[in-house]
Design an enzyme around this catalytic site. Structure first.
Site, short mmCIF file in Angstrom:
data_model
loop_
_atom_site.label_atom_id
_atom_site.label_comp_id
_atom_site.label_asym_id
_atom_site.label_seq_id
_atom_site.Cartn_x
_atom_site.Cartn_y
_atom_site.Cartn_z
N THR A 14 0.84 -1.21 0.00
CA THR A 14 0.00 0.00 0.00
C THR A 14 0.86 1.25 0.00
O THR A 14 0.49 2.28 -0.55
CB THR A 14 -0.91 -0.01 1.25
OG1 THR A 14 -1.81 -1.09 1.11
CG2 THR A 14 -1.69 1.28 1.41
N SER A 61 1.41 -7.37 -0.79
CA SER A 61 2.03 -8.43 0.02
C SER A 61 1.09 -9.57 0.35
O SER A 61 1.52 -10.61 0.85
CB SER A 61 2.65 -7.85 1.30
OG SER A 61 1.69 -7.70 2.32
N ASP A 95 0.13 -6.46 5.09
CA ASP A 95 -0.65 -7.69 5.34
C ASP A 95 0.20 -8.89 5.77
O ASP A 95 -0.21 -9.66 6.63
CB ASP A 95 -1.47 -8.07 4.10
CG ASP A 95 -2.65 -7.13 3.90
OD1 ASP A 95 -2.99 -6.37 4.83
OD2 ASP A 95 -3.24 -7.15 2.80
N1 ASP Z 1 -2.68 -5.42 0.81
C1 ASP Z 1 -1.65 -4.47 1.13
C2 ASP Z 1 -0.33 -5.23 1.18
O1 ASP Z 1 -0.11 -5.95 2.11
C3 ASP Z 1 -1.94 -3.84 2.43
C4 ASP Z 1 -0.89 -2.89 2.92
O2 ASP Z 1 0.19 -2.75 2.39
O3 ASP Z 1 -1.19 -2.23 3.92
O4 ASP Z 1 0.47 -5.11 0.28
#
Ligand code: ASP
Length: 321
Positions: A14, A61, A95
């Site tokens: 993110t 991730s 994540d």
């Molecule tokens: N889905 C994203 C990831 O883990 C969530 C984040 O980065 O906060 O890449």
């Protein structure tokens, strides 16, 4: 005095995410902005260099893979071995950050700091948290006395062994549970609330980059009405290890327990963790199923995979001897 290099490795998440609107904190696509572009948006970094940057991966991730892990561990080892490198910062999705943190601690055992950081809002947000998290991570990596893998998010420094994502949305999304954080980053300075942990997780002799097949280890959970059906299906598929997120202090529904004991008798490695967020499974003498030694289910799974890899490497070595 010339500062030593800090290496900043980008893997996506993110923190590198983009949304169509600045007011959208959740409808974004992760892993869009390159590491150099991310850093260019933080002018204060100019005084904290020199930096070496590298884009190791560009993924959300949630999709982290063993291949990316192997590549990341190889780059971490490569840079740590260079005398002029003071430490490493890794931008990562939130994540699965705790799994990567544990994995890197286990396989790289860094004597220098390796600091994972992330963000809960995309780079395009009205008030993104990524830039401050990167600045804080750099402050930690530059701190004399910092070593090993830690995570830095929302001004808090967490040990790789303890860190766990606790919130799906808040900026301060991580906790170190009972252990508590190592400390805080306040306006670029560190305030430690406990001694810097000496972490002992040892799988460093594993040649991670040469692993063709990772042992299959799955996580199952105890809950009301649990049965042995999933265990049986996984054993039929050739699973090599099972981590059970048990209830409370490692308790299991009798039907699930029977299935796990049967799997164990058939040669599957079984480890008991707890689905409780805090605390650990306290072992009793004569426990039929080993406890996870305080590791959460996801970290116990990584530990079990590494254990099985170490066993496999030993078998190969003894065949070659
Ligand atoms: N889905 C994203 C990831 O883990 C969530 C984040 O980065 O906060 O890449």
């Amino acid at each position: 005095m010339k500062l030593h290099n800090l290496v900043i490795l980008g893997t996506g998440g993110t923190i590198a995410g983009q949304a169509l609107s600045a007011s959208d904190n959740i409808g974004y696509t992760a892993a869009q902005v390159g590491i150099d572009q991310l850093l260019a948006a933080i002018p204060a970094l100019a005084e904290r260099g020199p930096f070496i940057t590298e884009q190791v991966a560009q993924i959300d991730s949630k999709d982290m893979s063993f291949a990316v892990w192997a590549q990341l561990a190889a780059r971490v080892n490569h840079f740590l071995a260079r005398d002029e490198v003071q430490g490493i910062v890794i931008t990562h999705g939130s994540d699965t950050l705790e799994e990567t943190a544990y994995f890197l601690q286990a396989v790289c055992r860094p004597a220098k700091p390796v600091v994972l950081t992330c963000a809960m809002r995309p780079a395009t947000a009205l008030a993104p948290d990524g830039p401050q998290n990167i600045l804080d991570a750099v402050a930690v990596a530059r701190y004399h006395g910092a070593r090993g893998v830690v995570a830095v998010c929302a001004g808090t420094i967490h040990n790789a062994l303890d860190v766990q994502k606790m919130h799906s949305y808040k900026l301060d999304a991580f906790s170190s549970g009972d252990a508590g954080p190592i400390g805080y980053v306040e306006e670029g300075s560190l305030r430690l609330v406990r001694n810097w942990p000496v972490v002992q997780v040892e799988y460093a002799s594993l040649a991670i980059e040469n692993i063709a097949i990772w042992p299959r280890v799955e996580i199952i959970m105890n809950y009301v009405g649990a049965s042995d059906a999933l265990v049986q299906a996984l054993v039929d598929q050739g699973v090599r290890g099972l981590v059970v997120a048990a209830t409370g202090n490692g308790t299991l529904h009798h039907a699930l327990q029977a299935g796990l004991l049967k799997a164990q008798a058939a040669g599957v490695r079984v480890v008991r963790s707890t689905r409780c967020v805090d605390g650990r499974v306290l072992p009793l003498p004569g426990d039929a199923i080993a406890d996870s030694k305080g590791l959460s289910p996801v970290k116990a799974r990584v530990a079990l995979m590494l254990d099985l890899l170490a066993e496999d490497a030993q078998v190969v070595a003894s065949r070659q001897a």
